[in-house]
Write a protein that holds these residues in place. Structure first.
Motif, PDB file in Angstrom:
ATOM      1  N   PRO A 138       0.835  -1.200   0.000  1.00 28.15           N
ATOM      2  CA  PRO A 138       0.000   0.000   0.000  1.00 28.15           C
ATOM      3  C   PRO A 138       0.869   1.249   0.000  1.00 28.15           C
ATOM      4  O   PRO A 138       2.003   1.232   0.479  1.00 28.15           O
ATOM      5  CB  PRO A 138      -0.781  -0.114   1.315  1.00 28.15           C
ATOM      6  N   ALA A 139       0.338   2.348  -0.515  1.00 23.69           N
ATOM      7  CA  ALA A 139       1.093   3.602  -0.572  1.00 23.69           C
ATOM      8  C   ALA A 139       1.095   4.334   0.763  1.00 23.69           C
ATOM      9  O   ALA A 139       2.011   5.091   1.050  1.00 23.69           O
ATOM     10  CB  ALA A 139       0.519   4.507  -1.656  1.00 23.69           C
ATOM     11  N   PHE A 140       0.074   4.098   1.597  1.00 22.42           N
ATOM     12  CA  PHE A 140      -0.076   4.925   2.795  1.00 22.42           C
ATOM     13  C   PHE A 140      -0.053   4.148   4.106  1.00 22.42           C
ATOM     14  O   PHE A 140      -0.277   4.731   5.158  1.00 22.42           O
ATOM     15  CB  PHE A 140      -1.377   5.737   2.701  1.00 22.42           C
ATOM     16  N   ASP A 141       0.189   2.858   4.077  1.00 28.71           N
ATOM     17  CA  ASP A 141       0.235   2.058   5.305  1.00 28.71           C
ATOM     18  C   ASP A 141       1.613   1.445   5.479  1.00 28.71           C
ATOM     19  O   ASP A 141       2.341   1.223   4.513  1.00 28.71           O
ATOM     20  CB  ASP A 141      -0.812   0.937   5.262  1.00 28.71           C
ATOM     21  N   ASP A 142       1.928   1.140   6.725  1.00 32.24           N
ATOM     22  CA  ASP A 142       3.210   0.536   7.060  1.00 32.24           C
ATOM     23  C   ASP A 142       3.377  -0.788   6.319  1.00 32.24           C
ATOM     24  O   ASP A 142       2.419  -1.524   6.116  1.00 32.24           O
ATOM     25  CB  ASP A 142       3.278   0.321   8.574  1.00 32.24           C
ATOM     26  N   ARG A 143       4.614  -1.119   5.940  1.00 32.34           N
ATOM     27  CA  ARG A 143       4.884  -2.319   5.150  1.00 32.34           C
ATOM     28  C   ARG A 143       5.399  -3.481   5.988  1.00 32.34           C
ATOM     29  O   ARG A 143       5.665  -4.555   5.465  1.00 32.34           O
ATOM     30  CB  ARG A 143       5.925  -1.971   4.083  1.00 32.34           C
ATOM     31  N   ARG A 144       5.565  -3.236   7.292  1.00 33.51           N
ATOM     32  CA  ARG A 144       6.205  -4.245   8.137  1.00 33.51           C
ATOM     33  C   ARG A 144       5.495  -5.588   8.129  1.00 33.51           C
ATOM     34  O   ARG A 144       6.144  -6.631   8.086  1.00 33.51           O
ATOM     35  CB  ARG A 144       6.317  -3.741   9.577  1.00 33.51           C
ATOM     36  N   SER A 145       4.162  -5.593   8.202  1.00 31.79           N
ATOM     37  CA  SER A 145       3.450  -6.872   8.286  1.00 31.79           C
ATOM     38  C   SER A 145       3.649  -7.703   7.017  1.00 31.79           C
ATOM     39  O   SER A 145       3.783  -8.921   7.089  1.00 31.79           O
ATOM     40  CB  SER A 145       1.966  -6.647   8.554  1.00 31.79           C
ATOM     41  N   THR A 146       3.699  -7.069   5.863  1.00 26.60           N
ATOM     42  CA  THR A 146       3.911  -7.804   4.613  1.00 26.60           C
ATOM     43  C   THR A 146       5.363  -8.242   4.468  1.00 26.60           C
ATOM     44  O   THR A 146       5.647  -9.342   3.990  1.00 26.60           O
ATOM     45  CB  THR A 146       3.506  -6.928   3.408  1.00 26.60           C
ATOM     46  N   LEU A 147       6.301  -7.395   4.892  1.00 29.72           N
ATOM     47  CA  LEU A 147       7.727  -7.685   4.733  1.00 29.72           C
ATOM     48  C   LEU A 147       8.294  -8.635   5.786  1.00 29.72           C
ATOM     49  O   LEU A 147       9.311  -9.281   5.554  1.00 29.72           O
ATOM     50  CB  LEU A 147       8.529  -6.382   4.767  1.00 29.72           C
ATOM     51  N   SER A 148       7.657  -8.717   6.940  1.00 34.82           N
ATOM     52  CA  SER A 148       8.219  -9.466   8.063  1.00 34.82           C
ATOM     53  C   SER A 148       8.602 -10.918   7.730  1.00 34.82           C
ATOM     54  O   SER A 148       9.721 -11.343   8.024  1.00 34.82           O
ATOM     55  CB  SER A 148       7.250  -9.419   9.240  1.00 34.82           C
ATOM     56  N   PRO A 149       7.721 -11.728   7.107  1.00 33.35           N
ATOM     57  CA  PRO A 149       8.130 -13.106   6.782  1.00 33.35           C
ATOM     58  C   PRO A 149       9.329 -13.158   5.832  1.00 33.35           C
ATOM     59  O   PRO A 149      10.207 -14.011   5.968  1.00 33.35           O
ATOM     60  CB  PRO A 149       6.886 -13.720   6.123  1.00 33.35           C
ATOM     61  N   LEU A 150       9.379 -12.242   4.866  1.00 34.11           N
ATOM     62  CA  LEU A 150      10.498 -12.195   3.917  1.00 34.11           C
ATOM     63  C   LEU A 150      11.796 -11.840   4.638  1.00 34.11           C
ATOM     64  O   LEU A 150      12.837 -12.467   4.413  1.00 34.11           O
ATOM     65  CB  LEU A 150      10.198 -11.175   2.820  1.00 34.11           C
ATOM     66  N   LEU A 151      11.762 -10.855   5.517  1.00 35.78           N
ATOM     67  CA  LEU A 151      12.964 -10.452   6.254  1.00 35.78           C
ATOM     68  C   LEU A 151      13.443 -11.570   7.171  1.00 35.78           C
ATOM     69  O   LEU A 151      14.645 -11.790   7.321  1.00 35.78           O
ATOM     70  CB  LEU A 151      12.687  -9.177   7.055  1.00 35.78           C
ATOM     71  N   ASP A 152      12.513 -12.312   7.771  1.00 32.38           N
ATOM     72  CA  ASP A 152      12.888 -13.467   8.602  1.00 32.38           C
ATOM     73  C   ASP A 152      13.621 -14.517   7.767  1.00 32.38           C
ATOM     74  O   ASP A 152      14.623 -15.093   8.211  1.00 32.38           O
ATOM     75  CB  ASP A 152      11.653 -14.092   9.253  1.00 32.38           C
ATOM     76  N   LEU A 153      13.124 -14.782   6.555  1.00 28.65           N
ATOM     77  CA  LEU A 153      13.795 -15.742   5.664  1.00 28.65           C
ATOM     78  C   LEU A 153      15.204 -15.276   5.307  1.00 28.65           C
ATOM     79  O   LEU A 153      16.155 -16.066   5.303  1.00 28.65           O
ATOM     80  CB  LEU A 153      12.999 -15.929   4.378  1.00 28.65           C
ATOM     81  N   LEU A 154      15.347 -13.995   4.996  1.00 22.61           N
ATOM     82  CA  LEU A 154      16.665 -13.456   4.654  1.00 22.61           C
ATOM     83  C   LEU A 154      17.619 -13.539   5.845  1.00 22.61           C
ATOM     84  O   LEU A 154      18.799 -13.824   5.671  1.00 22.61           O
ATOM     85  CB  LEU A 154      16.531 -12.016   4.154  1.00 22.61           C
TER      86      LEU A 154
END
Length: 199
Positions: A138-154
């Motif tokens: 989304p353009a106006f909401d925090d991205r942490r919830s969507t990115l969190s699983p990806l960052l954990d994998l990395l």
């Protein structure tokens, strides 16, 4: 329905009083005609939940989910129109997560969503591989919830002598936090990922 008939085994006590295992293929006549004995335990494995030949669309979309993958499939085959997104989609920041080394590691690629929508078949409309995941934000909401699983994998795939392919941004930006490091990522790319400077 989830039984994997080709992978079964009988656990039994042999003549020496020790446990042994006999492998079976229950899809064959020989496997089904194996004689059982007192104390035997038959174990039938389940099919794997590993999904193959799919492309996933996740994040800020009207209808997320998995799509059938085919050779030569491009981003525009999954994202054909702006109607697939809520009105506040971020056209400047999207990602494709790709499995490498037979699924052992992942690689993150930037996706120019605006260019794909405006010019299908352009260089931005690149070919997708089986099990690619297209992430929309989304353009106006925090991205942490969507990115969190990806960052954990990395973080988990980082080697002992190397840092995780993750960068962070703080201060007067719209969405401070951690972001995946991609190829020749610049400071401007990181600012775009974080939604730009705070007004």
């Amino acid at each position: 329905p989830k039984a994997f008939a080709q992978s079964a085994r009988i656990e039994r006590i042999n003549g020496d009083g020790f446990m042994t295992v006999v492998d079976l293929d229950l899809s064959t006549q020989a496997g089904q005609s194996m004689t059982i004995a007192a104390g035997d335990h038959l174990r039938v494995d389940a099919i794997s939940n590993y999904r193959k030949d799919i492309v996933s669309l996740v994040g800020h979309v009207n209808h997320p989910g998995a799509f059938s993958w085919r050779t030569g499939m491009r981003v525009s085959d999954v994202i054909a129109s702006a109607d697939q997104f809520p009105p506040d989609v971020d056209l400047d920041y999207a990602l494709v997560v790709r499995e490498t080394q037979g699924g052992l590691t992942i690689k993150v690629k930037p996706l120019d969503l605006r260019a794909v929508l405006q010019s299908p078949d352009s260089a931005s409309d690149f070919e997708l591989y089986s099990r690619d995941k297209v992430m929309i934000f989304p353009a106006f909401d925090d991205r942490r919830s969507t990115l969190s699983p990806l960052l954990d994998l990395l973080d988990r795939q980082a080697e002992l002598d190397q840092s995780a392919k993750v960068v962070s941004i703080a201060g007067m930006v719209r969405f401070p936090g951690k972001y995946p490091l991609m190829g020749d990522m610049s400071v401007g790319d990181l600012l775009m990922a974080a939604g730009g400077l705070s007004e």
